[in-house]
Design an enzyme around this catalytic site. Structure first.
Site, PDB file in Angstrom:
ATOM      1  CE1 TYR A  74      37.448  36.328  46.122  1.00 26.29           C
ATOM      2  CE2 TYR A  74      37.655  36.592  43.748  1.00 26.29           C
ATOM      3  CZ  TYR A  74      36.949  36.124  44.842  1.00 26.29           C
ATOM      4  OH  TYR A  74      35.758  35.460  44.657  1.00 26.29           O
ATOM      5  NE  ARG A 122      35.344  37.464  35.280  1.00 25.69           N
ATOM      6  CZ  ARG A 122      35.320  38.252  36.349  1.00 25.69           C
ATOM      7  NH1 ARG A 122      34.187  38.501  36.961  1.00 25.69           N
ATOM      8  NH2 ARG A 122      36.415  38.785  36.797  1.00 25.69           N
ATOM      9  CG  ASN A 137      30.630  38.486  37.771  1.00 24.68           C
ATOM     10  OD1 ASN A 137      31.521  37.884  37.187  1.00 24.68           O
ATOM     11  ND2 ASN A 137      30.789  39.699  38.242  1.00 24.68           N
TER      12      ASN A 137
HETATM   13  P1  NAD Z   1      30.126  36.865  50.900  1.00 23.06           P
HETATM   14  O1  NAD Z   1      31.146  37.901  51.222  1.00 23.06           O
HETATM   15  O2  NAD Z   1      28.691  37.209  51.045  1.00 23.06           O
HETATM   16  O3  NAD Z   1      30.387  35.546  51.757  1.00 23.06           O
HETATM   17  C1  NAD Z   1      31.633  35.153  52.230  1.00 23.06           C
HETATM   18  C2  NAD Z   1      31.451  34.683  53.672  1.00 23.06           C
HETATM   19  O4  NAD Z   1      32.718  34.243  54.181  1.00 23.06           O
HETATM   20  C3  NAD Z   1      30.976  35.803  54.592  1.00 23.06           C
HETATM   21  O5  NAD Z   1      29.909  35.353  55.372  1.00 23.06           O
HETATM   22  C4  NAD Z   1      32.207  36.115  55.440  1.00 23.06           C
HETATM   23  O6  NAD Z   1      31.897  36.644  56.701  1.00 23.06           O
HETATM   24  C5  NAD Z   1      32.893  34.770  55.493  1.00 23.06           C
HETATM   25  N1  NAD Z   1      34.331  34.828  55.760  1.00 23.06           N
HETATM   26  C6  NAD Z   1      35.251  35.644  55.184  1.00 23.06           C
HETATM   27  N2  NAD Z   1      36.472  35.397  55.689  1.00 23.06           N
HETATM   28  C7  NAD Z   1      36.318  34.379  56.588  1.00 23.06           C
HETATM   29  C8  NAD Z   1      37.209  33.691  57.444  1.00 23.06           C
HETATM   30  N3  NAD Z   1      38.521  33.961  57.470  1.00 23.06           N
HETATM   31  N4  NAD Z   1      36.709  32.725  58.246  1.00 23.06           N
HETATM   32  C9  NAD Z   1      35.387  32.435  58.250  1.00 23.06           C
HETATM   33  N5  NAD Z   1      34.491  33.061  57.459  1.00 23.06           N
HETATM   34  C10 NAD Z   1      34.961  34.026  56.638  1.00 23.06           C
HETATM   35  O7  NAD Z   1      30.435  36.370  49.418  1.00 23.06           O
HETATM   36  P2  NAD Z   1      29.667  35.333  48.488  1.00 23.06           P
HETATM   37  O8  NAD Z   1      29.296  36.051  47.249  1.00 23.06           O
HETATM   38  O9  NAD Z   1      28.635  34.610  49.237  1.00 23.06           O
HETATM   39  O10 NAD Z   1      30.866  34.355  48.111  1.00 23.06           O
HETATM   40  C11 NAD Z   1      30.985  33.065  48.684  1.00 23.06           C
HETATM   41  C12 NAD Z   1      32.147  32.329  48.018  1.00 23.06           C
HETATM   42  O11 NAD Z   1      31.909  32.201  46.620  1.00 23.06           O
HETATM   43  C13 NAD Z   1      33.484  33.043  48.177  1.00 23.06           C
HETATM   44  O12 NAD Z   1      34.482  32.077  48.402  1.00 23.06           O
HETATM   45  C14 NAD Z   1      33.681  33.710  46.835  1.00 23.06           C
HETATM   46  O13 NAD Z   1      35.041  33.869  46.538  1.00 23.06           O
HETATM   47  C15 NAD Z   1      32.999  32.728  45.898  1.00 23.06           C
HETATM   48  N6  NAD Z   1      32.552  33.398  44.660  1.00 23.06           N
HETATM   49  C16 NAD Z   1      31.443  34.210  44.674  1.00 23.06           C
HETATM   50  C17 NAD Z   1      31.068  34.849  43.499  1.00 23.06           C
HETATM   51  C18 NAD Z   1      29.850  35.738  43.424  1.00 23.06           C
HETATM   52  O14 NAD Z   1      29.583  36.305  42.363  1.00 23.06           O
HETATM   53  N7  NAD Z   1      29.064  35.895  44.467  1.00 23.06           N
HETATM   54  C19 NAD Z   1      31.821  34.677  42.325  1.00 23.06           C
HETATM   55  C20 NAD Z   1      32.945  33.866  42.371  1.00 23.06           C
HETATM   56  C21 NAD Z   1      33.289  33.207  43.542  1.00 23.06           C
HETATM   57  N1  UDP Z   2      31.030  48.247  38.105  1.00 23.63           N
HETATM   58  C1  UDP Z   2      30.461  49.451  37.724  1.00 23.63           C
HETATM   59  N2  UDP Z   2      29.821  50.195  38.681  1.00 23.63           N
HETATM   60  C2  UDP Z   2      29.723  49.795  39.978  1.00 23.63           C
HETATM   61  C3  UDP Z   2      30.288  48.548  40.352  1.00 23.63           C
HETATM   62  C4  UDP Z   2      30.955  47.811  39.382  1.00 23.63           C
HETATM   63  O1  UDP Z   2      30.522  49.854  36.555  1.00 23.63           O
HETATM   64  O2  UDP Z   2      29.121  50.528  40.783  1.00 23.63           O
HETATM   65  C5  UDP Z   2      31.696  47.417  37.069  1.00 23.63           C
HETATM   66  C6  UDP Z   2      33.109  46.966  37.435  1.00 23.63           C
HETATM   67  O3  UDP Z   2      34.059  47.929  37.025  1.00 23.63           O
HETATM   68  C7  UDP Z   2      33.224  45.673  36.648  1.00 23.63           C
HETATM   69  C8  UDP Z   2      31.794  45.111  36.632  1.00 23.63           C
HETATM   70  O4  UDP Z   2      30.944  46.223  36.945  1.00 23.63           O
HETATM   71  O5  UDP Z   2      33.607  45.934  35.320  1.00 23.63           O
HETATM   72  C9  UDP Z   2      31.565  44.002  37.634  1.00 23.63           C
HETATM   73  O6  UDP Z   2      32.018  44.454  38.910  1.00 23.63           O
HETATM   74  P1  UDP Z   2      31.863  43.587  40.247  1.00 23.63           P
HETATM   75  O7  UDP Z   2      32.650  44.295  41.293  1.00 23.63           O
HETATM   76  O8  UDP Z   2      30.432  43.316  40.505  1.00 23.63           O
HETATM   77  O9  UDP Z   2      32.517  42.178  39.896  1.00 23.63           O
HETATM   78  P2  UDP Z   2      33.903  41.711  39.252  1.00 23.63           P
HETATM   79  O10 UDP Z   2      34.623  42.893  38.659  1.00 23.63           O
HETATM   80  O11 UDP Z   2      34.652  41.093  40.369  1.00 23.63           O
HETATM   81  O12 UDP Z   2      33.471  40.774  38.195  1.00 23.63           O
END
Ligand code: NAD
Ligand code: UDP
Ligand code: UDP
Length: 320
Positions: free
Chosen positions: A152, A284, A181
């Protein structure tokens, strides 16, 4: 086509549009009167997230994997396709890297051909387990190249590289957004992210799974604030490319989050300690000076208010 009708609305492509963030973005774009093309392979997203839009004549949904070329005519591209939660992106790590890298190449190729403006949903994960706190955009990060999160993190880092090379080489109109997040309604109840896990566990009266000692920190942004930032970045002047951090600088330990969720749900769940996953960042928090200065953006919704909304959503949708 009548040329005046073409100029009266924008044709906007949202990849990953049936996911958590993508579906909220599609809602907002349709409300603004855009013509929205939502592309998703439903790996983690679902039609259910966009069912409210299916009857709109301005909304189109295509099942497509962005690792394959896509030939459509658009004015703007939001590239969000990529699984975002650790359990989902680690389930098929090769596909995760392909989605970020091949997906970025295809969408940049599409933007180049159509002269569309293109925004990349990058991530705070590009900073890895950071030694600089809070993280400004100038920080280059500390990522374990061969760890379980690398598919990722490195995929997203490579996508940023591609965006800036297409910008340098072809003068593409790019925007790179580093998302911290984010949480809110339509998070997948089983995607393993901490906010959804804790709320679902608390509502079901099951133990809250706290990984490690719970002293690691995160900064949580409510989805509506995040989408505001994304739209403002897309509409910013062409010379502002980012990368720009979009997130809420309020920083909480995961233990504090667990306690807040227990309080807001009135749950009797206990806390169960589990091992800390490999390469889990210790801390973070975004430095959002660049977003404030260049976009005039700041988050408005407190963690407590955002959690109340998210809890209400899960209460209404989960079979408890
Ligand atoms: P999510 O998993 O709900 O959405 C991702 C979407 O992409 C899904 O609908 C999935 O089916 C689609 N997808 C995955 N692979 C694909 C492919 N090869 N072709 C077409 N569609 C595909 O996640 P989200 O939280 O909505 O995240 C959306 C974007 O934001 C992602 O790029 C993620 O990396 C980024 N992002 C999200 C967060 C967060 O906290 N939610 C944080 C940092 C970055
Ligand atoms: N985490 C946790 N319990 C859970 C899921 C996540 O303690 O059931 C912790 C995880 O280890 C991390 C933080 O929560 O330190 C955020 O996790 P998440 O997977 O949501 O996001 P990311 O690590 O990618 O920021
Ligand atoms: N591409 C696409 N849609 C388009 C134009 C290009 O999916 O409308 C893909 C195509 O698969 C190509 C990639 O984007 O391989 C990169 O395009 P670019 O023009 O940068 O490179 P080239 O075609 O020379 O490989």
């Amino acid at each position: 086509m009548n040329p005046s009708s073409a100029s009266s609305y924008e044709r906007v492509l949202v990849t990953g549009g049936a996911g958590f963030l993508g579906s909220h973005l599609c809602d907002r774009l349709i409300a603004q009167g855009c013509d929205v093309l939502c592309v998703d392979n439903f790996y983690t997203g679902s039609k259910h997230n966009v069912h409210q839009l299916l009857r709109s004549p301005n909304f189109e949904l295509i099942r497509h994997d962005v690792t394959f070329p896509l030939y459509v005519e658009v004015d703007k591209i939001f590239n969000l396709a990529c699984p975002a939660s650790p359990i989902h992106y680690q389930r098929d790590p090769v596909q995760t890297t392909k989605t970020s890298v091949h997906g970025a190449i295809n969408m940049l190729g599409l933007a180049k051909r159509t002269h569309a403006r293109i925004l990349q949903a990058s991530t705070s994960e590009v900073y890895g387990d950071p030694e600089i706190h809070p993280q400004p955009e100038e920080y280059w990060g500390r990522v374990n190249t061969i760890g379980v999160r690398a598919c990722y993190d490195e995929g997203k880092r490579c996508a940023e590289t591609l965006f800036f090379d297409y910008w340098r080489q072809y003068r593409l109109d790019i925007k790179v957004m580093r998302i911290f997040n984010t949480y809110g309604p339509r998070m997948h109840p089983n995607d393993g992210r901490v906010v959804s896990n804790f709320i679902v566990q608390a509502l079901r009266g099951r133990p809250i799974t706290l990984y490690g000692d719970g002293q690691q920190t995160r900064s949580f942004c409510y989805v509506d604030d995040l989408i505001d930032g994304m739209l403002q970045l897309m509409d910013s002047p062409p010379e502002f490319t980012g990368p720009v951090n979009i997130g809420n600088p309020g920083e909480f330990t995961i233990r504090e989050l667990a306690e807040m969720v227990l309080r807001l749900t009135n749950s009797k769940s206990t806390i169960e300690f589990k091992p800390l996953p490999q390469d889990d960042p210790r801390q973070r928090r975004p430095d959002i000076t660049a977003a404030k200065t260049n976009l005039g953006w700041t988050p408005k919704i407190s963690l407590e208010d955002g959690l109340r909304e998210t809890i209400a959503y899960f209460r209404a949708t989960l079979e408890l």
